[in-house]
Design a protein around this motif. Structure first.
Motif, PDB file in Angstrom:
ATOM      1  N   TYR A  30       0.810  -1.270  -0.034  1.00  0.00           N
ATOM      2  CA  TYR A  30      -0.114  -0.076   0.097  1.00  0.00           C
ATOM      3  C   TYR A  30       1.011   1.365   0.154  1.00  0.00           C
ATOM      4  O   TYR A  30       1.654   1.520   1.039  1.00  0.00           O
ATOM      5  CB  TYR A  30      -0.946   0.232   1.178  1.00  0.00           C
ATOM      6  CG  TYR A  30      -1.954   1.086   1.173  1.00  0.00           C
ATOM      7  CD1 TYR A  30      -3.250   0.860   0.631  1.00  0.00           C
ATOM      8  CD2 TYR A  30      -1.822   2.375   1.547  1.00  0.00           C
ATOM      9  CE1 TYR A  30      -4.268   1.654   0.443  1.00  0.00           C
ATOM     10  CE2 TYR A  30      -2.620   3.367   1.455  1.00  0.00           C
ATOM     11  CZ  TYR A  30      -3.981   3.169   1.149  1.00  0.00           C
ATOM     12  OH  TYR A  30      -4.960   3.944   1.087  1.00  0.00           O
ATOM     13  N   ASP A  48       0.511   5.148  -0.304  1.00  0.00           N
ATOM     14  CA  ASP A  48      -0.297   6.459  -0.308  1.00  0.00           C
ATOM     15  C   ASP A  48      -0.040   7.213  -1.360  1.00  0.00           C
ATOM     16  O   ASP A  48       0.903   7.641  -1.612  1.00  0.00           O
ATOM     17  CB  ASP A  48      -0.187   7.164   0.971  1.00  0.00           C
ATOM     18  CG  ASP A  48      -1.126   8.094   1.315  1.00  0.00           C
ATOM     19  OD1 ASP A  48      -2.188   7.942   0.738  1.00  0.00           O
ATOM     20  OD2 ASP A  48      -1.037   9.067   2.073  1.00  0.00           O
ATOM     21  N   PRO A  90      -3.989   1.586  -5.045  1.00  0.00           N
ATOM     22  CA  PRO A  90      -4.998   2.089  -3.600  1.00  0.00           C
ATOM     23  C   PRO A  90      -6.127   2.788  -3.876  1.00  0.00           C
ATOM     24  O   PRO A  90      -7.249   2.565  -3.224  1.00  0.00           O
ATOM     25  CB  PRO A  90      -4.174   2.656  -2.551  1.00  0.00           C
ATOM     26  CG  PRO A  90      -2.447   2.345  -3.259  1.00  0.00           C
ATOM     27  CD  PRO A  90      -2.731   2.329  -4.814  1.00  0.00           C
ATOM     28  N   GLU A 134      -9.961   1.597  -3.018  1.00  0.00           N
ATOM     29  CA  GLU A 134     -10.917   2.127  -2.132  1.00  0.00           C
ATOM     30  C   GLU A 134     -12.335   2.599  -2.578  1.00  0.00           C
ATOM     31  O   GLU A 134     -13.219   2.097  -2.070  1.00  0.00           O
ATOM     32  CB  GLU A 134     -10.148   3.316  -1.647  1.00  0.00           C
ATOM     33  CG  GLU A 134      -8.996   3.142  -0.576  1.00  0.00           C
ATOM     34  CD  GLU A 134      -8.206   4.380  -0.220  1.00  0.00           C
ATOM     35  OE1 GLU A 134      -8.739   5.414  -0.609  1.00  0.00           O
ATOM     36  OE2 GLU A 134      -7.221   4.289   0.392  1.00  0.00           O
TER      37      GLU A 134
END
Length: 303
Positions: free
Chosen positions: A94, A96, A101, A105
């Motif tokens: 993961y 950011d 990712p 989501e």
């Protein structure tokens, strides 16, 4: 190329086990990190950029910096060979702000919304307030309820990543266990005497000895292979970075750095401006007393 290999070697000495590269060149005229590229600068196509990365990494294999190359899809989304690792989203790295990712989501939100809609349809069906068509939809939802959200998420992500899987390069700086896929950094790894790239960690090797002959390596052959222990070396006991950590809001994200350069006209389209911009970037890093995007006049005025 020597600089990139040197960085990989530095990461390996620091105890890092893998490196993820997305061979995704920016669009022509787009500022990805540095503001204002030279007009004569060429932007490579995706295949050319990928070939450049792979040629560098293959050289790293020859110099014993890189131990194996694969891609994100093959390593995390499907079991290869005799892998016994579970295909699950929990294993995915993961980062950011990265591409996948954000997609994951959004997909999780969609799955939750569908689950809530099916639940409402089921409640209405129990009260006899819906027509035949929603009832069929509810029955279909019940039949597929045993499929976990994790499995659905991996299938949805896999469909998106599969077409571009060759561009999502995964570099192994340490040997992965072929059963559990864990990258081994200490202790002993067990190397197959017949297969060149087959390695097991200590726990998987112990489990291998307890299996029946037909389940042991290689599973597709009656003749079973033997293993030899090999001590894992090359990683220092102290992998802590001894350099001072310089924190600055301007370097927290790529967009923050680009906004700093755009707001202050720190351009890289000529050698003279690149030198000045680099000096100003170092000034912000060490002093960090200017507001983001604010211009500074006087002796620090951009040229």
């Amino acid at each position: 190329m020597p600089g990139q290999l040197g960085y990989l070697e530095y990461c390996k000495r620091r105890g890092f086990t893998s490196c993820y590269i997305w061979a995704c060149p920016p669009l022509k005229g787009e500022d990805y990190i540095l503001y204002c590229h030279p007009e004569i600068q060429k932007t490579p196509k995706s295949d050319k950029l990928r070939e450049w990365y792979l040629s560098m990494l293959k050289k790293g294999i020859k110099e014993n910096i890189v131990v194996d190359l694969t891609n994100l899809y093959d390593h995390f989304f499907r079991n290869q060979g005799e892998s016994r690792a579970k295909v699950t989203a929990a294993r995915l790295p993961y980062f950011d702000g990265d591409y996948w990712p954000g997609v994951a989501e959004d997909m999780i939100t969609q799955l939750h919304q569908k689950k809530n809609d099916h639940k409402l349809q089921k409640e209405k069906a129990g009260e006899g307030l819906i027509t035949k068509s929603p009832l069929k939809a509810s029955e279909h939802a019940n039949s597929s309820s045993h499929v976990s959200e994790d499995t659905m998420l991996m299938k949805m992500l896999g469909k998106i990543l599969h077409p571009n899987r060759e561009d999502l390069i995964l570099v192994h700086l340490q040997h992965p266990c072929n059963h559990c896929c864990v990258l081994m950094v200490s202790g002993t790894r067990w190397v197959c005497n017949s297969c060149r790239y087959f390695n097991l960690c200590e726990s998987c090797h112990k489990a291998e000895q307890l299996r029946e002959d037909r389940e042991r390596h290689p599973t597709h052959s009656r003749e079973k292979h033997t293993f030899r222990p090999m001590e894992i070396t090359g990683i220092p006991n102290d992998t802590k970075d001894k350099d001072d950590i310089l924190e600055s809001e301007f370097f927290d994200t790529r967009q923050a750095f680009l906004s700093l350069c755009q707001g202050n006209h720190y351009q890289y389209d000529t050698l003279r401006r690149a030198k000045h911009s680099s000096m100003m970037v170092l000034y912000h890093l060490h002093c960090n007393d200017l507001g983001m995007g604010k211009r500074r006049t006087g002796r620090f005025r951009p040229v």
